[in-house]
Design a protein around this motif. Structure first.
Motif, PDB file in Angstrom:
ATOM      1  N   SER A  54       0.827  -1.209   0.000  1.00 49.79           N
ATOM      2  CA  SER A  54       0.000   0.000   0.000  1.00 49.79           C
ATOM      3  C   SER A  54       0.859   1.256   0.000  1.00 49.79           C
ATOM      4  O   SER A  54       0.557   2.238  -0.694  1.00 49.79           O
ATOM      5  N   HIS A  55       1.971   1.245   0.748  1.00 49.61           N
ATOM      6  CA  HIS A  55       2.866   2.403   0.755  1.00 49.61           C
ATOM      7  C   HIS A  55       3.573   2.567  -0.589  1.00 49.61           C
ATOM      8  O   HIS A  55       3.768   3.700  -1.058  1.00 49.61           O
ATOM      9  N   VAL A  56       3.923   1.461  -1.225  1.00 41.30           N
ATOM     10  CA  VAL A  56       4.565   1.527  -2.544  1.00 41.30           C
ATOM     11  C   VAL A  56       3.600   2.094  -3.585  1.00 41.30           C
ATOM     12  O   VAL A  56       3.973   2.919  -4.428  1.00 41.30           O
ATOM     13  N   ILE A  57       2.345   1.652  -3.532  1.00 40.60           N
ATOM     14  CA  ILE A  57       1.348   2.169  -4.472  1.00 40.60           C
ATOM     15  C   ILE A  57       1.119   3.657  -4.253  1.00 40.60           C
ATOM     16  O   ILE A  57       0.997   4.436  -5.217  1.00 40.60           O
ATOM     17  N   THR A  58       1.072   4.079  -3.000  1.00 40.26           N
ATOM     18  CA  THR A  58       0.903   5.502  -2.705  1.00 40.26           C
ATOM     19  C   THR A  58       2.058   6.325  -3.250  1.00 40.26           C
ATOM     20  O   THR A  58       1.863   7.386  -3.873  1.00 40.26           O
ATOM     21  N   ALA A  59       3.285   5.844  -3.051  1.00 41.54           N
ATOM     22  CA  ALA A  59       4.447   6.561  -3.569  1.00 41.54           C
ATOM     23  C   ALA A  59       4.463   6.569  -5.098  1.00 41.54           C
ATOM     24  O   ALA A  59       4.788   7.588  -5.720  1.00 41.54           O
ATOM     25  N   ALA A  60       4.097   5.447  -5.734  1.00 43.64           N
ATOM     26  CA  ALA A  60       4.086   5.377  -7.199  1.00 43.64           C
ATOM     27  C   ALA A  60       3.038   6.311  -7.785  1.00 43.64           C
ATOM     28  O   ALA A  60       3.278   6.996  -8.797  1.00 43.64           O
ATOM     29  N   LEU A  61       1.862   6.365  -7.163  1.00 43.78           N
ATOM     30  CA  LEU A  61       0.827   7.275  -7.636  1.00 43.78           C
ATOM     31  C   LEU A  61       1.258   8.734  -7.486  1.00 43.78           C
ATOM     32  O   LEU A  61       0.994   9.562  -8.363  1.00 43.78           O
ATOM     33  N   SER A  62       1.928   9.047  -6.414  1.00 39.18           N
ATOM     34  CA  SER A  62       2.417  10.414  -6.225  1.00 39.18           C
ATOM     35  C   SER A  62       3.456  10.777  -7.275  1.00 39.18           C
ATOM     36  O   SER A  62       3.438  11.891  -7.826  1.00 39.18           O
ATOM     37  N   LEU A  63       4.348   9.859  -7.588  1.00 43.99           N
ATOM     38  CA  LEU A  63       5.346  10.115  -8.628  1.00 43.99           C
ATOM     39  C   LEU A  63       4.695  10.291  -9.994  1.00 43.99           C
ATOM     40  O   LEU A  63       5.117  11.132 -10.797  1.00 43.99           O
ATOM     41  N   PHE A  64       3.652   9.503 -10.255  1.00 41.06           N
ATOM     42  CA  PHE A  64       2.940   9.656 -11.533  1.00 41.06           C
ATOM     43  C   PHE A  64       2.260  11.016 -11.627  1.00 41.06           C
ATOM     44  O   PHE A  64       2.273  11.659 -12.694  1.00 41.06           O
ATOM     45  N   LEU A  65       1.659  11.473 -10.546  1.00 41.89           N
ATOM     46  CA  LEU A  65       1.030  12.792 -10.554  1.00 41.89           C
ATOM     47  C   LEU A  65       2.074  13.901 -10.723  1.00 41.89           C
ATOM     48  O   LEU A  65       1.793  14.926 -11.351  1.00 41.89           O
ATOM     49  N   ILE A  66       3.262  13.702 -10.196  1.00 40.26           N
ATOM     50  CA  ILE A  66       4.333  14.677 -10.407  1.00 40.26           C
ATOM     51  C   ILE A  66       4.705  14.743 -11.885  1.00 40.26           C
ATOM     52  O   ILE A  66       4.937  15.826 -12.442  1.00 40.26           O
ATOM     53  N   ILE A  67       4.750  13.592 -12.543  1.00 47.96           N
ATOM     54  CA  ILE A  67       5.058  13.567 -13.982  1.00 47.96           C
ATOM     55  C   ILE A  67       3.998  14.309 -14.781  1.00 47.96           C
ATOM     56  O   ILE A  67       4.303  15.034 -15.735  1.00 47.96           O
ATOM     57  N   THR A  68       2.720  14.142 -14.410  1.00 47.80           N
ATOM     58  CA  THR A  68       1.653  14.859 -15.125  1.00 47.80           C
ATOM     59  C   THR A  68       1.714  16.363 -14.905  1.00 47.80           C
ATOM     60  O   THR A  68       1.250  17.131 -15.748  1.00 47.80           O
ATOM     61  N   GLU A  69       2.283  16.797 -13.780  1.00 52.85           N
ATOM     62  CA  GLU A  69       2.412  18.220 -13.522  1.00 52.85           C
ATOM     63  C   GLU A  69       3.624  18.826 -14.230  1.00 52.85           C
ATOM     64  O   GLU A  69       3.678  20.033 -14.430  1.00 52.85           O
ATOM     65  N   LEU A  70       4.574  18.006 -14.611  1.00 51.36           N
ATOM     66  CA  LEU A  70       5.756  18.479 -15.325  1.00 51.36           C
ATOM     67  C   LEU A  70       5.551  18.314 -16.832  1.00 51.36           C
ATOM     68  O   LEU A  70       4.732  17.499 -17.270  1.00 51.36           O
ATOM     69  N   PRO A  71       6.279  19.064 -17.647  1.00 49.29           N
ATOM     70  CA  PRO A  71       6.148  18.912 -19.110  1.00 49.29           C
ATOM     71  C   PRO A  71       6.850  17.665 -19.618  1.00 49.29           C
ATOM     72  O   PRO A  71       7.760  17.721 -20.453  1.00 49.29           O
TER      73      PRO A  71
END
Length: 256
Positions: A54-71
Motif C-alpha cells: 500500500s505504501h509503494v502504491i501511494t508513492a508510485a501514484l504520487s510520482l505519476f502525478l508529479i510527472i503529469t504536472e511536469l512537461p
C-alpha cells in the motif's frame, strides 16, 4: 462575465503555476512519508507485505502525478490518461490528492506508523504531508472552476499553460494537422451506416416488403416521341434521295 474570465486569464497563469509548484512539493512529501512508513512497517509490523504494498502504491501514484504536472510525456498522458492531460482541468488531480492525504493520515492509527514507533520528527513529516496535500487538493478543485472559461471551452490547465493567449492557442490546436488526422482515424472506424447514406428505404405502407431503391424513375413518359427512331419509319420532313444520283453510279458511268 466573459470580461471577468478574460481578466483572470493573465493572473491565472501566475497563480496556477505557483499552485503547480506547491503540488509538486506536496507530492514529494507524500513520497517521503510513504518511504518512512515503509521502512518502519518492515521493522515493526508482522503483516508487513500488504502494508508495504500500500505504501509503494501511494508513492508510485504520487510520482505519476508529479510527472503529469511536469512537461514530461505529454503525448502519453493525453492519449492514455485524458483526465490528467493538457485538455482537462484539475478536478481529477485534486480528488486524487485528497485521497492520498486521507490514506497517509489513516496510516497513523496503526502501531507500526504511530507517533511512538516513528518518532516525533518522522511523525511530524507524515502528518504534515497528509494535511498539506489535502489542502492543496481542495485548492486545485476550486482553481479548476475559477479559472476555466466554459463558454470558450477553455480549461484551467490550458490557462496555466498559455495564460491570456489560451483562447488563440486552443483554436490553433483544434485545427492542427494532428487533430485532423485523429478525426480522420475516428471516422475511418465508424460503421458504414454512420458515414454513408443509404439508397434503400422500406415501404411505409408495408414494412415487411422488400427494400426498394430510393431512386425515382421517369414519370409520364411520352413513348410517341421515339416512333421516328423505329425501323421502317422515316423522319418527318426528310425524303430519301434518288439512288441514281449516288456517286458510285456516276463514277461507273464515267468509266464507260
Amino acid at each position: 462575465m466573459p470580461l471577468f474570465k478574460r481578466s483572470l486569464a493573465g493572473p491565472g497563469y501566475v497563480v496556477l503555476n505557483v499552485i503547480r509548484v506547491c503540488n509538486i512539493i506536496c507530492l514529494l512529501a507524500i513520497v517521503a512519508a510513504s518511504a518512512v512508513m515503509l521502512v518502519k512497517t518492515f521493522i515493526v509490523s508482522k503483516f508487513f507485505f500488504f502494508d508495504g504494498v500500500s505504501h509503494v502504491i501511494t508513492a508510485a501514484l504520487s510520482l505519476f502525478l508529479i510527472i503529469t504536472e511536469l512537461p514530461l510525456l505529454r503525448g502519453y498522458v493525453a492519449r492514455n490518461w485524458p483526465l490528467l492531460g493538457p485538455q482537462s482541468g484539475f478536478v481529477t488531480l485534486g480528488v486524487l490528492m485528497i485521497i492520498l492525504g486521507v490514506s497517509i493520515l489513516g496510516n497513523l492509527n496503526k502501531q507500526a506508523t504511530s507517533q511512538k514507533s516513528l518518532g516525533t520528527s518522522f511523525w511530524q513529516i507524515v502528518i504534515s504531508s497528509g494535511i498539506v496535500v489535502i489542502i492543496f487538493g481542495v485548492v486545485n478543485l476550486f482553481a479548476s472552476y475559477i479559472f476555466r472559461n466554459k463558454k470558450q471551452d477553455i480549461t484551467a490547465r490550458q490557462v496555466r499553460a498559455h495564460g491570456a493567449t489560451s483562447a488563440q492557442k486552443t483554436q490553433a490546436l483544434s485545427y492542427s494537422p494532428s487533430n485532423s488526422n485523429s478525426s480522420r482515424r475516428r471516422s475511418f472506424h465508424l460503421n458504414r451506416s454512420d458515414t454513408l447514406p443509404s439508397y434503400y428505404t422500406q415501404s411505409p405502407r408495408n414494412p415487411d416488403m422488400r427494400q426498394t431503391r430510393n431512386i425515382s424513375a421517369p414519370v409520364n413518359v411520352d413513348h410517341s416521341q421515339f416512333d421516328k427512331f423505329k425501323e421502317n419509319s422515316e423522319p418527318v420532313g426528310l425524303q430519301r434521295p434518288d439512288s441514281a444520283l449516288h456517286p458510285a453510279y456516276n463514277s461507273r458511268n464515267n468509266q464507260f
